[in-house]
Structure formats: C-alpha cells, structure tokens
Design a protein around this motif. Sequence first.
Motif, PDB file in Angstrom:
ATOM      1  N   VAL A  70      39.784  41.867  37.456  1.00 62.69           N
ATOM      2  CA  VAL A  70      39.055  42.197  38.688  1.00 62.69           C
ATOM      3  C   VAL A  70      39.066  41.028  39.677  1.00 62.69           C
ATOM      4  N   TYR A 101      38.858  40.276  31.481  1.00 64.90           N
ATOM      5  CA  TYR A 101      38.214  41.154  32.463  1.00 64.90           C
ATOM      6  C   TYR A 101      38.079  40.494  33.844  1.00 64.90           C
ATOM      7  N   PRO A 102      37.567  39.254  33.914  1.00 61.05           N
ATOM      8  CA  PRO A 102      37.458  38.645  35.244  1.00 61.05           C
ATOM      9  C   PRO A 102      38.820  38.447  35.908  1.00 61.05           C
ATOM     10  N   LEU A 137      28.534  50.636  22.861  1.00 59.83           N
ATOM     11  CA  LEU A 137      29.403  51.071  23.959  1.00 59.83           C
ATOM     12  C   LEU A 137      28.599  51.307  25.224  1.00 59.83           C
ATOM     13  N   ALA A 159      27.691  48.070  26.705  1.00 63.38           N
ATOM     14  CA  ALA A 159      28.820  47.537  27.462  1.00 63.38           C
ATOM     15  C   ALA A 159      28.915  48.236  28.798  1.00 63.38           C
ATOM     16  N   PHE A 185      31.645  41.301  41.332  1.00 60.76           N
ATOM     17  CA  PHE A 185      32.897  40.760  41.856  1.00 60.76           C
ATOM     18  C   PHE A 185      33.225  41.295  43.245  1.00 60.76           C
ATOM     19  N   THR A 186      32.731  42.490  43.521  1.00 68.26           N
ATOM     20  CA  THR A 186      33.174  43.137  44.752  1.00 68.26           C
ATOM     21  C   THR A 186      32.280  42.787  45.919  1.00 68.26           C
ATOM     22  N   GLN A 187      32.779  43.103  47.088  1.00 65.84           N
ATOM     23  CA  GLN A 187      31.999  42.889  48.292  1.00 65.84           C
ATOM     24  C   GLN A 187      31.165  44.139  48.551  1.00 65.84           C
ATOM     25  N   LEU A 239      38.008  48.055  30.483  1.00 65.79           N
ATOM     26  CA  LEU A 239      36.930  47.833  29.527  1.00 65.79           C
ATOM     27  C   LEU A 239      36.642  49.063  28.699  1.00 65.79           C
ATOM     28  N   LEU A 256      37.021  48.505  35.086  1.00 67.55           N
ATOM     29  CA  LEU A 256      36.167  49.426  34.346  1.00 67.55           C
ATOM     30  C   LEU A 256      36.988  50.222  33.335  1.00 67.55           C
ATOM     31  N   HIS A 299      38.897  31.230  45.061  1.00 70.61           N
ATOM     32  CA  HIS A 299      38.369  31.334  43.693  1.00 70.61           C
ATOM     33  C   HIS A 299      39.334  30.846  42.636  1.00 70.61           C
ATOM     34  N   GLY A 355      38.661  41.351  43.413  1.00 67.67           N
ATOM     35  CA  GLY A 355      37.354  41.747  43.940  1.00 67.67           C
ATOM     36  C   GLY A 355      37.383  42.954  44.849  1.00 67.67           C
ATOM     37  N   THR A 356      38.450  43.716  44.804  1.00 68.82           N
ATOM     38  CA  THR A 356      38.489  44.932  45.617  1.00 68.82           C
ATOM     39  C   THR A 356      37.915  46.077  44.807  1.00 68.82           C
ATOM     40  N   GLU A 357      37.719  47.188  45.498  1.00 66.68           N
ATOM     41  CA  GLU A 357      37.179  48.360  44.816  1.00 66.68           C
ATOM     42  C   GLU A 357      38.177  48.829  43.762  1.00 66.68           C
ATOM     43  N   ILE A 403      36.822  48.030  24.973  1.00 66.62           N
ATOM     44  CA  ILE A 403      35.550  47.897  24.253  1.00 66.62           C
ATOM     45  C   ILE A 403      35.449  48.982  23.187  1.00 66.62           C
ATOM     46  N   THR A 404      35.888  50.186  23.542  1.00 67.30           N
ATOM     47  CA  THR A 404      35.874  51.243  22.540  1.00 67.30           C
ATOM     48  C   THR A 404      36.781  50.861  21.372  1.00 67.30           C
ATOM     49  N   GLN A 420      31.028  34.630  42.870  1.00 69.72           N
ATOM     50  CA  GLN A 420      31.454  33.439  43.600  1.00 69.72           C
ATOM     51  C   GLN A 420      30.270  32.603  44.046  1.00 69.72           C
ATOM     52  N   PHE A 447      28.582  45.932  32.112  1.00 75.04           N
ATOM     53  CA  PHE A 447      29.750  45.739  32.970  1.00 75.04           C
ATOM     54  C   PHE A 447      29.635  46.496  34.280  1.00 75.04           C
ATOM     55  N   GLY A 481      30.774  44.380  37.209  1.00 78.32           N
ATOM     56  CA  GLY A 481      31.822  44.894  38.090  1.00 78.32           C
ATOM     57  C   GLY A 481      31.427  44.739  39.548  1.00 78.32           C
ATOM     58  N   ARG A 498      37.895  46.681  40.749  1.00 76.60           N
ATOM     59  CA  ARG A 498      36.699  46.971  39.966  1.00 76.60           C
ATOM     60  C   ARG A 498      36.932  48.211  39.108  1.00 76.60           C
ATOM     61  N   LEU A 503      36.952  39.883  26.866  1.00 75.95           N
ATOM     62  CA  LEU A 503      35.991  39.376  27.839  1.00 75.95           C
ATOM     63  C   LEU A 503      36.647  38.411  28.807  1.00 75.95           C
ATOM     64  N   ARG A 517      37.631  29.578  39.254  1.00 79.27           N
ATOM     65  CA  ARG A 517      37.254  30.656  38.360  1.00 79.27           C
ATOM     66  C   ARG A 517      38.496  31.219  37.693  1.00 79.27           C
TER      67      ARG A 517
END
Lengths: 427, 499, 488
Positions: free
Chosen positions: B151, B147-148, C420, C423, C434-436, B166, B163, B108, B154-156, B170-171, C368, C427, C431, B159, B144, B111
């Motif tokens: 993460v 954020y990518p 909020l 959002a 992106f993950t598997q 954000l 979160l 990736h 791409g693992t938990e 965002i707040t 992806q 997201f 979120g 993510r 924005l 990206r």
Amino acid sequence: MSAEIYAILLSIVMVIAVAWPLLLAIPALHSRLYWPRHLAIVPVALLAVLPGNVSLQLPWLLFGTGFTIDDATRWVLAMSVVIWFTAATMITSSKQGFANGRSTTFFLLTLAGNLGAVLANDLVGFFCFTTIMSYGFYALFVQNGNAETQRAGRLYLIFLIIADLLLFEALLLAAFTTDNLRFEGVREAMAKASSSQFYLWVTFIGFALKTGIWPAHLWLSSAFKSTNQATALLIIGVPVVMGWLGAVRWLPLGEHAFGISAMIIQMIGVIGVLYATLKLCTPTSVKIVWMSSGAASLFIAALGTGLAHPTIWRQYEYLGYPFIASLGILLALLIVTIGWTQKTRHQHPAVALPRVEILNRWIGATRQWGEDTLLGLQSLWHVSWLKVVKHYQYSSHWQKLQDFVAGWNATITLFVLLGLALAWLAA
Amino acid sequence: MNWNAWMPPLMIASSLLPGLIIFGLTEERVRLRTVLNLSGALVKLVLVGFVLWGVSQGQQYETRLALLPGLELVLRAGPLSLLFVSLSAVLWLVTTVYAIGYLEHSPHRSRFFGFFSLCVTATVGVALSGNLITFLLFYELLTLATYPLVVHRGTEAARHAGLIYLRYTITGGALLLVATVWLYTLTGTLEFTPQGFLDSLGAEHHTALIIIFTLLIAGFGVKAALVPLHGWLPQAMVAPAPVSALLHAVAVVKAGAFGIVRVVYDVFGVEFAANLGVLAPLAWLAAITIIYGSLRALFQDDLKRRLAFSTISQVSYIVLGTAIAGPVAAIGGVVHLVHQGLMKITLFFCAGNLAETLGIHKISEMNGVGRRMPWTMAAFTIGAFGMIGAPPVAGFVTKWYLGLGALQAGQEWVIIVLAGSSLLNAAYFLPILHRAWFQEPPSTWPKEFDFGRKETAWMLLLPPVITALMALAAGLLATSTFSPLEWAQFIAEHEFSRP
Amino acid sequence: MGAVFTEFPWGVILILLPVTGGMLCFLWPQIAKITGLFIVFAVALLVVGLAWQIFDNGVYRHAVGGWGAPLGVDLYADGLSLLMLAITALVGIGISVYSATYFKHEQAVLFWPLWLFLLAALNALFLSADIFNIYVTFELMGLAAVALVALAGSREALGAAMRYLLAALLGSLAYLLGVALLYHGFGTVDIALLAERAEPSPIIWAALGLMGAGLLLKTALFPLHFWLPPAHASAPTPVSALLSALVVKASFYILLRLWLEIFGPLVGGAGVEQLLGLLGAAAILWGSVQALRQTRLKLLIAYSTVAQVGYLFLAFPLVAATGVSAWSAVTYLVLSHALAKAAMFMAAGNLLCFGGHDRIADLDRVVQRLPLTAGAFALAGVSIMGLPPSGGFIGKWLLLEAALMQGRWDLVVVMILGGLLAAGYIFKVLGYAFTQADVSHESKAVPASMEWAALLLAVAAILLGFLAVPVLSLVSIGDPFGIGEVRP
C-alpha cells in the motif's frame, strides 16, 4: 611440433571459433571494427583448413558439453564458412540500410550458434547452440523486413518453437535412457531402448519442421519471396542445413532397422521430392522454395533408407556429411545465380524475387497452407501418380512443366534423379 | 564461545538492525540511509558466503531459543536454507540498489526502506527456520512487513489491493496456524527432519494427517499463488516495481513455495507423503496452476500483470518438482527456487525501467522500445528466454531436471504439462520481444524522462543487467562448482536420501 | 540486606502507598502530577520487591495487623497475583506517563487522585485472600472507574458513566449477595478455608449464580457487555486504556480465583464451563463483527475488548476435561491484551488529539504524519490478532493446542474466525492510515511522550511473545491452577 601441442592449439582455435563471433556480437565491440562479419569468420575458416581431428570436453559448460572437429564435421564446417562468407560479403557490399549495428549483432549471434551447433559433440550442446542460432536467425530475418517477412518470420517462429519442444522431449528421452549424451552414445542407446520408435518420430518431426520440408515449407515460400539475397542464402545455410545435420546426428542411424517407420519416412521423402518437382513446374511458384524443399525431401528419403537398412547406412555413412555439404552449397549457388540473373535482367536490387502472383498476398497463410496440404493429401490418397500428373495436366500446367524441365534448369532434374536413385537404393 | 550459534541470528540482524535504524531517520538523510542499506546487504552477503563455505565443510550452524515450554525457536543453516538465504541476500543487494534509484525523489523513503529491510529479514528467517513454528513466525512477519510495501503509494487502489492481499494471506496464515498446532498435538515436535517426522504415527492418524497436509498446502499455497488461491497476486501489482520484483522473485511467493518444499520433505517426508497419497493431487494442482497462469498471462496487456500471471505459473514449477516425488525432480524444483528468482526479478526490473524511463506500462506501447533501451531489453530478452526454458538460460536447467525427474518417477504426463507451459510462455513472451525489437518505435513515448545520453539511470540499469547475467550464468555454467544446480544436488544428497 | 528484602511487607505497602498518594494529590492538587508519577514508579519497584520475596520464600501470605484468617484480613500472593500486579504496574506506568501530558488543568486535578485510588484498589484486589475483602476493593475500583469515565465531562460520557455506574453497582450487589450466602453457609470468607469447607449444595449453586452473574456483568461478557462500548469509547483516552486493560481483567481475575479455588472443584462437569465457553465464543464473534462495523476508532477498539474477553472464557470448557495449557493461555491472553489494548487506546487517543476526530475513514495519511502512533497501533494490532511474534500469539497458540487436544473443533473454528475478524478490523484502520482522506483537516501536534508511551507498551506486547517460558514458570509459583506444573 608434437602432436599433443598441436591438438591443444587446435582445441583453442575451436573454442575461439565459437566464442569469437559471440564476443564480437557485443555492439560496443563490432561497431569499432571494420568488416566485423568477416573478422568473425576468420578463426573458423582457419579451423576448417587446419588438418587433424580433435575432441574437447568442457565439463563446466551446461551439463558438460564438448566440441569435436573431425573429417565429417569439417565438410559441413567448410560449407558453413563459404555460405557465411558469401553472405557477409553480400551484406557488406550492399548499399541498403540493413548493414546496421543491430543486424551485425544478430548476424554474429546466428553465426556463433551455427558454428557451435556444427562443432558440438553432444545433444545438449547441439540443442543449445541451435536455439541461439534459430532465434538469432529469426531476429536477423525479420529485423528489416516488410510485412511479408514478418509473416514468414512468425510462421518460422511457430515451427521453431514446436520443433524445439519436440526435440526437447527427445533430449529428455535420451537423457533418461543413457548418461552419455554424446552423439555416438545416444545413437547406440536409443537404438536399443524401448522408446526408440517414439524417439525416432519426435526427432524426425522436430528436424523436419526445422528444415522446412513439405508441408512445413510455408514459411520458406514467404521468406524467400520477401527477403534479400543475403538472408535467402542464410536460410539455406542456417535452418535448413542445420536441420539435416541434426537429423543425421540425433537419429539412431546404422544401428537398428526401423521397418515400417523407416518406410513411412522414406515415403514422405519421395512424396516431397515429387511434389516439389511438380510445384517447380508451376510458373507461379517460388522456385527456390521448391528446390530447397525438394532437396530436403531428397535428404529425408535417404535418411529413411538409412533407418530401414542399417547396413547400407554404415556402408555409405562417410558420404552423409559431404552430401549435406554439397546440397547446401548447390542451393546456395542457385540462390546466387538466380539473384544475379535477376539483377542483370531487371537492373533492380535483388530485394524481391520476381513479383509472383498478387493473388498470393490476398490469400492468407492458413488458406495457402490448407490448399497445399489438401493437394498433398490428395496425392497421398491417390497413390497412382498418374492421377496427380493428370491433375496438373488438367490444370494446364503440364506444358509448362515440360518447358521448364527442358529449358530452365537442368540441374534440378539431375538432383531429383540422384535423390530417387539414392532413396530406392535399398529397395 | 561457539561462534557458529551466532551466525544465524547475525544473518537476520544484518537486515533487521539497518531496517530499524532507518525507520528512525528523517527523509532528508539520503546518504546515511543508503549507506545503512548497502552495508547491511553487503554484511549479509559476506555472512552468507562464510556460512556457505562452512556448511560445505560440514560445519553446523544452529541457534535455539525457548519460545514456549517444550517448543523452541530454531534457526538452522542447512543446505536447503542456505540456498534460499543466498538467493535473498544476493537479490536483496541488487534490489536495494535498484530501489534507491527507482525511488529517488519520491516521498516516504525511510518507511519504504525500513519495511523493505524487514521484509528481507522475514524472508531470511523463513529460510533459516529449523522447525514449523519458527517458520510460521517469520512467515506471518513477512505478511505484515509486505503489507505497507503493497500500500506504499497510498492510493485508493493500493489500499484495496492491500486489503485483498491481507484477506488471502491472513486466512492462509490462520489455516497454517491450525495445522501447525494440530500437528504439534499429534507429535509433540515440529522440528524439520529429513525424511519427515511423521512416519511413526499409526494408521489411525492418517486421515488427520491428510487434512493437516491439505491445510498446510492451502496455507502456503496462498503465498505460492496456487490456483485457486492466486487472486491477490495480480492485484498486488500496484506496488512500486522493486516491491513487485522482490515479492515475486524472493520474498512472498517464494516463501510459500519454500514452505511447500519444507512440508513435503522435512515434515511429512517424500515417501510418507507419497504413501499417504497426497502428492499426486498436489502435482495435479501445480500442473493446473502452471497452465492456468500461462493462459491468463496470454490475455494481459498490462506488462506487470502479464508478469504476475507468469509468476503464478512459474512458481508452481517448484511445487511440481516437489510433488513428483523423485530425487531428480526435486533437484529441478529446488533449483527453480533460485532460477525463477533470478529471471523474474530481471523481468520486473526491466518493466520498472520502462515505466520509469518512458512511462510504458502496457505491452501495446512497447513498439520499438529495444532501440531506445537496448540494455534493458537485452536483459528482458534473456529473462524471457529463461522463462520459456530455452537454453542456455537457467530455465532450461529447471525444465531439464523436472522432465527427467518426471520420466524417472514414471509420470510422463508432466512432460506434456511442461511442453504446454513452454509453448504458452513462448506465446506470451515472444510477441513482446518481437514488438520491442522489430517494430517501429513511435514518435513520442507516453511519458519520457530525461537521462541525457544514457538510456536510463545507472542504478536502474545495472541491477537487471546483473541479474540477467546471473540467470545466464546459472544455466550456462550449470555444472560448475557453486552453481545453484550443484547446490541443489548437494541438497538432494543431504536432505533426501537418493536412491 | 537479603533478610530485609524477604521479610519486608511489600504487599501492605503496595496498597497503602497509592492510597496515601491519592490523598496527597487530593489535598495538594498542584503537586498531583509529580506525586502521581512518583507513586506509580514506586509501586512498580514494590512489585519487583514482592517478586523477589516470592521467588525466595514461595507464596506470600501476610496477616495484616497480626490477625489471621478466619477473622482478620489476609494478604495473599502467588504467581498469578504477582503477574497481575506486575502488569498493573507496567500498564500503570505507561498510562501515567501518557496522562501526564494528556490531562490539563482541572481534569488533571481530578484524574490523579482517582487513578491512584483505582491503583490501590487493583493492588488490594489482586492481593486479597478473602471474598469480602475482594468485595470492598471491587466496589472501590468500580466507583473510581465510574468517576474516571465521567471525567470527560461530555454529554455522552456522562450518559455512559451512568450506565456504567448502574452496571457496576448491580454487579457488586450480586457479588455481595453471593458473599453473604457463602458466609452464611460455611462460616468464613477466606478463600482457602472456603475451599476446604465448601461442598456441593444449593448454597454453592446460588452463590455461584449470583457472584458469577455479577462478575460476568463487570467483565462485560456477552451478552452483559452492553455498558462497555459506550463507557470505553467516551472516556478520556488514558481512562479507556485503564478500563480495558486492567479493570475488566480485575473482575475476570476474581472470577478465575473463585472458580479455581471454590466452584471449579465442586460444580465442574455440570455444564457451567460449557455455558461460559459458549458465551465466550459468542462474545468473540459478536464483538468482532461489531468492531468491524464501527466507523469510529474508539468504539472499534471497545468492541474489540468485548471480543477479546470472550477468548478468556473459552478456556473454561477446555480446562474441564484435562486442564493442560488452557490456564496458561488465559494468563497470557490477559497479559498481552492488557498491554496491547492499552497501547491501542493510547494510539487512538493520539489520533483523536491529532485530527480532532476518530472517524476511521478520515484518518488521512497518519502513517506519515504520526509514524510512532501508527506503529504502536499496528504492533498492538498484531498482538490482538494473535499473529506471531507477540504475546497474543502465544496465548492463542496455547488455547488452540488445548482445544485441538480435546478435539473441540467448534472452539477452534471460533478462535480462527475471531482472529480473521480481528485482522479485518485492525487492517481496516491501518488501510485508511495510508491513504489520503477526502476531507483534509487541521492537525494538532501530539506530545512525544504520548506517542512513545503507546509505542513502548505495544512493543512490550510484542516482546511478551518471547518471554513465555519465564512468565509461565512465574505464574506457576504457588500452583494457582492446581495442576502441579504448567505443562507436563
């Protein structure tokens, strides 16, 4: 050759004297040279023997620093050259593993810092170069050491950081008070400033920590015990003497009578001398530590006198740098002598000084420090010296003290007397 | 045709366009991607250099675009903007090189580099913003775009971290929005003006202004990681090392700090803010953050986490310098924007190198690593000493001006905070150095990659060495022309009237 | 040449062309796709022509067949109508391109005529100048929409369609009763004439109650939104996009018109605005929280529509006091929501088509694998959240500005909370993108045109953020909000 061209040449030599060891510190460079340590000393040796005074301002460096060589500086510079040369020779000729490339780098860094500090003519330059020097020295010191050395190194580092912080505050204070940060400017400005008392104490404590006077001597005792001879020599040449030099340069000496503060400093010096003398008499102590500590205290006593009586300081000011230089050289000589005697006595490499008490290894640093401080405090409380003497008498060291003073090393006694004389000159 | 008006958009486009093109590339087109990345970075650098020169000659670079009736998007290359822009431009180039080396063979990349470029675009936009709404726009874009990157793996865990990131940002952005609109309804303008544009407002608005200030600081404070809004930063460490480096040194954290600087100087004005009584609490908040971050850093064994807490502490130097409300302290704060960037990016590069070369993530694994990777650790050492504030590294200059500024403003307590911070910095950096240089290395490293005779790939090694040298030079040559310090003084003269 | 353009009855053609097209598609299913696409593009051109006309001549008014009000059928277009027509055309193009590959076989045969009828109804609705005419178009639109929902054919889609049909009929009926009342009371159905003749009276209140309830039902304002989520979620993707983007807006447009022209001046200040604002606020919070709780993507988006509709109603109490930027805000929110929500539904449709499901937690690395779709979703999300730079941001900015000017902190808080929460749910989806996922699944290829249609609409929603000045000056043609200028 006209005077101007000579001055320019001298300036160039001066810059090279500092820059050359720094350049050689790059591993790729010094690993390709023979005798890199000695090579690095060559320009500064040249500078030390060339006559003439010159001052060079480098406005682009830091906040605008500069280098000066004059008669006073030359004394210290010469001493440094001698000590560094001796150390370099010792390291090069030793067959132990500590002559490796990394050690050379640290050696050269420390050297550059040391020379820069000696030559710098303003507070910031001095501060900067002593920082390089101190951390370089720390690296040089601990890099091949055993656990004991590391412990000593850690202690040194703690003292160093605190001292640097204090000196930084002093530096800020000075910069706040005056725009001219050259030594003379600061000396004048700080003597008049309202914050002069604070400045005095911050600077004093900062440098006192660096020189390792009692009670900040702890790292010295561990250090001397565990390190090799060349490093021991450098302990004298680098942190200890530079601390003295810094104090003389930073403190507003000869401008203003500081009264009670000066008295206290004097007292500290005298107590230090006495305490060191007494400690020297105990067989378990590491002699060189107390010699060094005693010498530092002696110096501080003299400093206190200078602060208390500006006129006297001005009268004897010219003696200041030679005094520092000779103290340094004498201590260095002592180390070499001790090392030599031990080598001949034990036929044993001079890595470790006599195996002082095993007990010492058992008690941790804190405990020892507490013990020492307590003793010192005791002596402070009981101003009657008799009691202190009695304390030692009861602890059955009195006899040994006598033996020691009589037989072992008369020079120490002489030094103590000299210091006392100097310290009480004014009183 | 007035070319000057084109310069700010061009500066933004020089990273935006390569970024957009890179999004469209397939994974295999490594060479084209590299060329695009590097040429974008170089073009930006050239543009920034040109504009820098122009501004020092008194040229004006300004672009306006109507956004709403009565509100414009304003891009203006003032001295303060340029300080931040040049920092981003230089570090972007370096980080790009590093990222190319770091991500070799990982998936990736298109990206990644696309968002990477967007991130820099947003940062440059933040820097060039000439009014609060433009600032807000790029500030949110930055959220924005990062954020990518956070993460990216791409693992938990990634993510989750994303979160949390954000949730905070965002707040913060929402608070910022409210404050901005409110300010606009009060004044009818949002233009950044030296000395601020609020002193004409009557006393009846002062309560509202204090609340607006609080909202703005809270909004920016999230990214600047002011305690207690710092929680996202250590979490965001799951991102790849170049991202952490960029996040900490240039993009996110700095954007927050830069926002605070803007608010204090160009929205409220130092004097007005001081009269309002909002600067003292801000200074205290910054001081608390400095000490708290350092204290937390002491107890981290994970290298990147320790560096993250160190960032929390160090970025508040900027805020502190701003809040002390004196011209000298302002120099200290502003110049730390650059200095901290240089030093922290070095440290993160080095941490990345250790992870990528030897698989080292923890400080306890770093024994003797200096022998295995001398150059990396030398760079790390310089960065660490800079953080402590030891001369002649850049951090010393910052500390010097902050301390001096505090003395001048009669706020001696700041000195104690600085000393405490230095002490703590020493306490958490020196053991690392000691370990790395003077402990015996283990027989095997956690996960060693083979780089032949070299200590690591040159693309990984060169960036930290360069940034370390720059940090060293910024301190050593502080008073020379075009040093960050000189530029900060230039800013202080131009943007804040020096008494 | 210029005269031809300015005199041409663009408005009439705008209605007739899609009707004719729908007939053609119905009669010759084999050319349905081509015809449909052609008609939609032609409609877009016609809107451009109408815009030209309006720029030149000002407000467009056309009496069909030469009969004028009060007896005949008048077509009327000011800036607001024009903008609604334009957005319909734009979203319509996107949806048509998308549908061209989305629908196969029988579904396509049914889809195109229905869609073109719907388009005709929408156009007519935006051009109508009298409330009865509006009713007719309204009914036509509702029926076409219900039929489109039922197109999916699944059990739940049919159920949802039934519920939708019920709501639509109920809404139209209530509206029709209101029309009858007004006609009885004031003897005309022309909006302009009604505005002149109407005066505060029980009839007005009764009419407002009936028409308002009917329109709110069709606009799906909380708590009358019950029919929307199932209908939007279970319909075929292009239909969901249509419903959320355009159909809901159409009924809101009527409400807005009636309020502006007839009811607003009469009953303003009597608490109706406050009630609408309250409901709007409740819709924002309720819809957002519900969206956040969903585990299915399309349901999430549907609830997001419920929330976004709430924003539109927040403007009513804000306008009541000074009326500055709130209507501009509404216009902007309508436009950007139309674009963004259409894009979002299409992106969801792509994901559904790709993975065969729309469970959010199992999205499985779509970033992806479908980067364009993920990008479309993200960009549309930016607008929905109201983050800059996007149309949604401009709308939200204007609305916040109006709220702050009047010190309506309650509404400010609701708007911020809504942002909020938005959002949060956007997201939440991204979120997982992106993950598997735990369960990997078979994936099908998604046609490029479907991905691009979604992406382009989303990009348009973003670009809208930079077009505020021209758009707002356009909408002020004919002064639909009665405030002279958009902003002082």
